[in-house]
Design an enzyme around this catalytic site. Structure first.
Site, PDB file in Angstrom:
ATOM      1  N   LYS A  89       0.850  -1.196   0.000  1.00  0.00           N
ATOM      2  CA  LYS A  89       0.000   0.000   0.000  1.00  0.00           C
ATOM      3  C   LYS A  89       0.882   1.241   0.000  1.00  0.00           C
ATOM      4  O   LYS A  89       1.923   1.270   0.653  1.00  0.00           O
ATOM      5  CB  LYS A  89      -0.901   0.019   1.246  1.00  0.00           C
ATOM      6  CG  LYS A  89      -1.787   1.265   1.302  1.00  0.00           C
ATOM      7  CD  LYS A  89      -2.793   1.221   2.427  1.00  0.00           C
ATOM      8  CE  LYS A  89      -2.223   1.699   3.736  1.00  0.00           C
ATOM      9  NZ  LYS A  89      -3.247   1.979   4.747  1.00  0.00           N
ATOM     10  N   ARG A 149     -10.118  -0.906   7.674  1.00  0.00           N
ATOM     11  CA  ARG A 149      -9.202  -1.833   8.382  1.00  0.00           C
ATOM     12  C   ARG A 149      -8.696  -1.205   9.690  1.00  0.00           C
ATOM     13  O   ARG A 149      -8.375  -1.899  10.645  1.00  0.00           O
ATOM     14  CB  ARG A 149      -8.084  -2.327   7.478  1.00  0.00           C
ATOM     15  CG  ARG A 149      -7.007  -1.357   6.978  1.00  0.00           C
ATOM     16  CD  ARG A 149      -6.144  -0.774   8.039  1.00  0.00           C
ATOM     17  NE  ARG A 149      -4.798  -0.483   7.608  1.00  0.00           N
ATOM     18  CZ  ARG A 149      -4.048   0.471   8.141  1.00  0.00           C
ATOM     19  NH1 ARG A 149      -4.518   1.278   9.073  1.00  0.00           N
ATOM     20  NH2 ARG A 149      -2.804   0.629   7.743  1.00  0.00           N
ATOM     21  N   GLN A 154     -11.466   8.527  10.454  1.00  0.00           N
ATOM     22  CA  GLN A 154     -11.160   7.348  11.289  1.00  0.00           C
ATOM     23  C   GLN A 154     -12.197   7.177  12.398  1.00  0.00           C
ATOM     24  O   GLN A 154     -12.545   6.052  12.770  1.00  0.00           O
ATOM     25  CB  GLN A 154      -9.749   7.428  11.894  1.00  0.00           C
ATOM     26  CG  GLN A 154      -8.623   7.639  10.891  1.00  0.00           C
ATOM     27  CD  GLN A 154      -8.758   6.791   9.644  1.00  0.00           C
ATOM     28  OE1 GLN A 154      -9.086   5.610   9.706  1.00  0.00           O
ATOM     29  NE2 GLN A 154      -8.516   7.404   8.499  1.00  0.00           N
ATOM     30  N   ASP A 181     -14.548  17.320  19.168  1.00  0.00           N
ATOM     31  CA  ASP A 181     -13.645  17.709  18.079  1.00  0.00           C
ATOM     32  C   ASP A 181     -13.392  19.192  18.230  1.00  0.00           C
ATOM     33  O   ASP A 181     -14.290  19.951  18.598  1.00  0.00           O
ATOM     34  CB  ASP A 181     -14.289  17.413  16.712  1.00  0.00           C
ATOM     35  CG  ASP A 181     -13.271  17.442  15.577  1.00  0.00           C
ATOM     36  OD1 ASP A 181     -12.993  16.377  15.002  1.00  0.00           O
ATOM     37  OD2 ASP A 181     -12.742  18.540  15.279  1.00  0.00           O
ATOM     38  N   GLY A 185      -4.593   7.938  16.523  1.00  0.00           N
ATOM     39  CA  GLY A 185      -4.100   9.086  15.753  1.00  0.00           C
ATOM     40  C   GLY A 185      -2.592   9.134  15.579  1.00  0.00           C
ATOM     41  O   GLY A 185      -2.092   9.558  14.536  1.00  0.00           O
ATOM     42  N   ALA A 186      -1.831   8.722  16.598  1.00  0.00           N
ATOM     43  CA  ALA A 186      -0.370   8.845  16.506  1.00  0.00           C
ATOM     44  C   ALA A 186       0.192   7.744  15.619  1.00  0.00           C
ATOM     45  O   ALA A 186       0.196   6.572  15.990  1.00  0.00           O
ATOM     46  CB  ALA A 186       0.254   8.772  17.894  1.00  0.00           C
ATOM     47  N   ASP A 187       0.635   8.154  14.429  1.00  0.00           N
ATOM     48  CA  ASP A 187       1.193   7.170  13.493  1.00  0.00           C
ATOM     49  C   ASP A 187       2.365   7.763  12.720  1.00  0.00           C
ATOM     50  O   ASP A 187       2.637   7.372  11.593  1.00  0.00           O
ATOM     51  CB  ASP A 187       0.101   6.665  12.535  1.00  0.00           C
ATOM     52  CG  ASP A 187      -0.493   7.795  11.709  1.00  0.00           C
ATOM     53  OD1 ASP A 187      -0.178   8.962  11.981  1.00  0.00           O
ATOM     54  OD2 ASP A 187      -1.260   7.501  10.773  1.00  0.00           O
ATOM     55  N   LYS A 241       4.130  12.437  17.066  1.00  0.00           N
ATOM     56  CA  LYS A 241       2.695  12.527  17.360  1.00  0.00           C
ATOM     57  C   LYS A 241       2.386  11.852  18.692  1.00  0.00           C
ATOM     58  O   LYS A 241       2.943  10.792  19.005  1.00  0.00           O
ATOM     59  CB  LYS A 241       1.885  11.836  16.265  1.00  0.00           C
ATOM     60  CG  LYS A 241       1.691  12.657  14.982  1.00  0.00           C
ATOM     61  CD  LYS A 241       0.930  11.790  13.979  1.00  0.00           C
ATOM     62  CE  LYS A 241       0.169  12.579  12.959  1.00  0.00           C
ATOM     63  NZ  LYS A 241      -0.608  11.687  12.061  1.00  0.00           N
ATOM     64  N   SER A 298      -2.175   1.943  18.108  1.00  0.00           N
ATOM     65  CA  SER A 298      -2.279   1.503  16.705  1.00  0.00           C
ATOM     66  C   SER A 298      -1.502   2.441  15.787  1.00  0.00           C
ATOM     67  O   SER A 298      -1.714   3.655  15.820  1.00  0.00           O
ATOM     68  CB  SER A 298      -3.757   1.509  16.300  1.00  0.00           C
ATOM     69  OG  SER A 298      -3.898   1.551  14.905  1.00  0.00           O
TER      70      SER A 298
HETATM   71  N1  LIG Z   1      -3.467   4.016  13.376  1.00  0.00           N
HETATM   72  C1  LIG Z   1      -3.836   3.905  12.137  1.00  0.00           C
HETATM   73  O1  LIG Z   1      -3.887   2.814  11.574  1.00  0.00           O
HETATM   74  C2  LIG Z   1      -4.260   5.126  11.381  1.00  0.00           C
HETATM   75  C3  LIG Z   1      -4.896   4.995  10.130  1.00  0.00           C
HETATM   76  C4  LIG Z   1      -5.315   6.129   9.458  1.00  0.00           C
HETATM   77  C5  LIG Z   1      -5.100   7.389  10.028  1.00  0.00           C
HETATM   78  N2  LIG Z   1      -4.453   7.498  11.222  1.00  0.00           N
HETATM   79  C6  LIG Z   1      -4.225   8.806  11.854  1.00  0.00           C
HETATM   80  O2  LIG Z   1      -5.438   9.187  12.471  1.00  0.00           O
HETATM   81  C7  LIG Z   1      -5.514  10.611  12.530  1.00  0.00           C
HETATM   82  C8  LIG Z   1      -6.877  11.057  12.006  1.00  0.00           C
HETATM   83  O3  LIG Z   1      -7.049  10.650  10.668  1.00  0.00           O
HETATM   84  P1  LIG Z   1      -8.453  10.986   9.912  1.00  0.00           P
HETATM   85  O4  LIG Z   1      -8.365  10.327   8.597  1.00  0.00           O
HETATM   86  O5  LIG Z   1      -9.604  10.689  10.802  1.00  0.00           O
HETATM   87  O6  LIG Z   1      -8.303  12.566   9.770  1.00  0.00           O
HETATM   88  P2  LIG Z   1      -9.467  13.653   9.666  1.00  0.00           P
HETATM   89  O7  LIG Z   1      -8.794  14.913   9.245  1.00  0.00           O
HETATM   90  O8  LIG Z   1     -10.586  13.113   8.838  1.00  0.00           O
HETATM   91  O9  LIG Z   1      -9.996  13.791  11.173  1.00  0.00           O
HETATM   92  C9  LIG Z   1      -9.229  14.301  12.242  1.00  0.00           C
HETATM   93  C10 LIG Z   1     -10.165  15.084  13.174  1.00  0.00           C
HETATM   94  O10 LIG Z   1      -9.434  15.446  14.364  1.00  0.00           O
HETATM   95  C11 LIG Z   1      -9.859  16.740  14.743  1.00  0.00           C
HETATM   96  N3  LIG Z   1      -8.897  17.370  15.640  1.00  0.00           N
HETATM   97  C12 LIG Z   1      -7.689  17.902  15.319  1.00  0.00           C
HETATM   98  N4  LIG Z   1      -7.106  18.374  16.442  1.00  0.00           N
HETATM   99  C13 LIG Z   1      -7.945  18.122  17.480  1.00  0.00           C
HETATM  100  C14 LIG Z   1      -7.906  18.381  18.866  1.00  0.00           C
HETATM  101  N5  LIG Z   1      -6.863  19.016  19.427  1.00  0.00           N
HETATM  102  N6  LIG Z   1      -8.947  17.994  19.629  1.00  0.00           N
HETATM  103  C15 LIG Z   1     -10.027  17.382  19.078  1.00  0.00           C
HETATM  104  N7  LIG Z   1     -10.119  17.129  17.749  1.00  0.00           N
HETATM  105  C16 LIG Z   1      -9.092  17.498  16.973  1.00  0.00           C
HETATM  106  C17 LIG Z   1     -10.021  17.459  13.405  1.00  0.00           C
HETATM  107  O11 LIG Z   1     -10.808  18.649  13.519  1.00  0.00           O
HETATM  108  C18 LIG Z   1     -10.673  16.389  12.541  1.00  0.00           C
HETATM  109  O12 LIG Z   1     -12.090  16.435  12.631  1.00  0.00           O
HETATM  110  C19 LIG Z   1      -4.320  11.132  11.732  1.00  0.00           C
HETATM  111  O13 LIG Z   1      -3.299  11.483  12.645  1.00  0.00           O
HETATM  112  C20 LIG Z   1      -3.886   9.938  10.898  1.00  0.00           C
HETATM  113  O14 LIG Z   1      -2.511   9.979  10.590  1.00  0.00           O
HETATM  114  C21 LIG Z   1      -4.047   6.397  11.903  1.00  0.00           C
END
Ligand SMILES: NC(=O)c1ccc[n+]([C@@H]2O[C@H](COP(=O)([O-])OP(=O)(O)OC[C@H]3O[C@@H](n4cnc5c(N)ncnc54)[C@H](O)[C@@H]3O)[C@@H](O)[C@H]2O)c1
Length: 327
Positions: free
Chosen positions: A69, A113, A141, A162, A224-226, A230, A297
């Protein structure tokens, strides 16, 4: 040599959250049993654009699913470009010949996933009677985390926080429309207090869930931390918790534990297990009602390839997608 192209619309028609949870759980089991090859993802950073992309290969020996991927994370995309933060493409290969079998959108697969991994972790780590779920972050997510948890638990109360109010409102109205569950929109502190399961899905680089706010017995999916730097959780929570990671190489480099590890606040001995070790029965999951459990994760290529394989096999069966002479 024909290669099957599957668009996002095709993938969305073929993918199911229930089947993805099963495939992802099997992939973690395979990893726990040493039947998966998966070098850690590698990163390219676009610092001037606040973004990056990662390359993630994997091979699951039992199912013969192999592929790679390519996925980006650009948190400014929704506001600046009207595009998703995360977009992905997956290529599947035939292990016997190395020939490409399929090229498909991996964006939906990434989101589903990731939700599935959260559900698998919560199945093994959260209290079985968990009813109150707090979601911190209401983006892409957060939606699949809810969808997957909703398959495993009888969710009675959903709280969402949020920093962008409009995102929380949009999320709440979508969930209400589809599932009839009403959501309490609130701040992070109120959302997490007394919750059974907390899910964090924000791109923040300093803690937003504080130690004093979380109760004994809670399970936290830290999603979120990836990427390096982060973190979403107060490291004091990790000190109190049974910490389960998806993969040591990735989590220590870029997961929730990466910052506390680099500051010497946490050590490898503080990590209880990788999720695959729990799913395969090598290590214990939750052992008491009162312990705090955290799943860190980072997202594994085995989750993507297991899910993409499922989608590919279904597409073949129903004749979906477009075949092209690529090579
Ligand atoms: N662990 C994994 O497998 C995996 C997979 C995909 C994405 N991620 C990570 O997950 C995170 C979110 O991805 P997403 O696709 O949902 O992004 P997204 O932009 O769709 O959603 C993120 C949300 O977080 C909110 N946000 C930002 N700062 C904030 C804060 N201080 N307090 C509350 N809310 C806050 C934003 O306003 C937004 O609505 C990213 O860091 C991404 O890298 C992790």
């Amino acid at each position: 040599m024909k290669v099957l192209l599957l668009s996002r619309a095709d993938v969305e028609k073929l993918i199911s959250i229930r089947e993805t949870i099963e495939a992802v759980e099997e992939a973690f089991r395979a990893k726990g049993l040493g039947k998966a090859q998966m070098p850690p993802k590698s990163y390219i950073f676009f610092n001037r654009y606040d973004g990056d992309f990662r390359v993630m290969p994997a091979y699951l020996e039992d199912t013969e699913a192999a592929g790679v991927k390519i996925v980006n994370v650009h948190p400014q995309n929704p506001s600046k470009h009207g595009m998703p933060t995360v977009m992905a493409t997956i290529v599947l290969l035939d292990p016997q010949t190395g020939a490409p079998l399929a090229i498909m959108d991996g964006t939906t697969i990434t989101n589903v996933r990731t939700g599935a991994a959260g559900a698998v972790a919560a199945k093994h780590l959260a209290r079985e009677d968990s009813r109150v779920v707090a979601l911190i972050g209401a983006g892409a997510q957060a939606m699949t985390q809810f969808l997957a948890l909703n398959e495993i638990f009888k969710i009675e109360e959903l709280r969402v926080s949020d920093k962008v109010e409009a995102n929380a409102e949009k999320y709440a109205s979508e969930v209400k429309k589809r599932f009839g569950i009403s959501i309490k929109l609130t701040d992070v502190k109120e959302a997490v207090q007394g919750a059974d399961i907390i899910v964090t899905t924000t791109p923040v680089k300093s803690p937003i869930v504080m130690n004093d706010w979380v109760s004994e017995g809670v399970h936290i999916n830290a999603i979120g931390a990836d990427a390096p730097g982060k973190q979403e959780l107060d490291p004091k929570i990790l000190k109190r918790a049974k910490i389960v990671i998806d993969n040591w190489e990735q989590a220590s480099h870029s997961g929730e534990i990466n910052v506390p590890l680099s500051k010497g606040m946490l050590a490898r001995e503080d990590i209880h297990a990788e999720l695959g070790e729990i799913v395969s029965g090598k290590k214990s999951g939750r052992t008491s009602r009162d312990e705090i459990t955290v799943f860190d994760s980072t997202g594994l290529a085995i989750q993507d390839i297991a899910t993409a394989w499922l989608v590919y096999k279904k597409a073949e069966k129903v004749g979906m997608g477009t075949e092209v002479e690529l090579l």
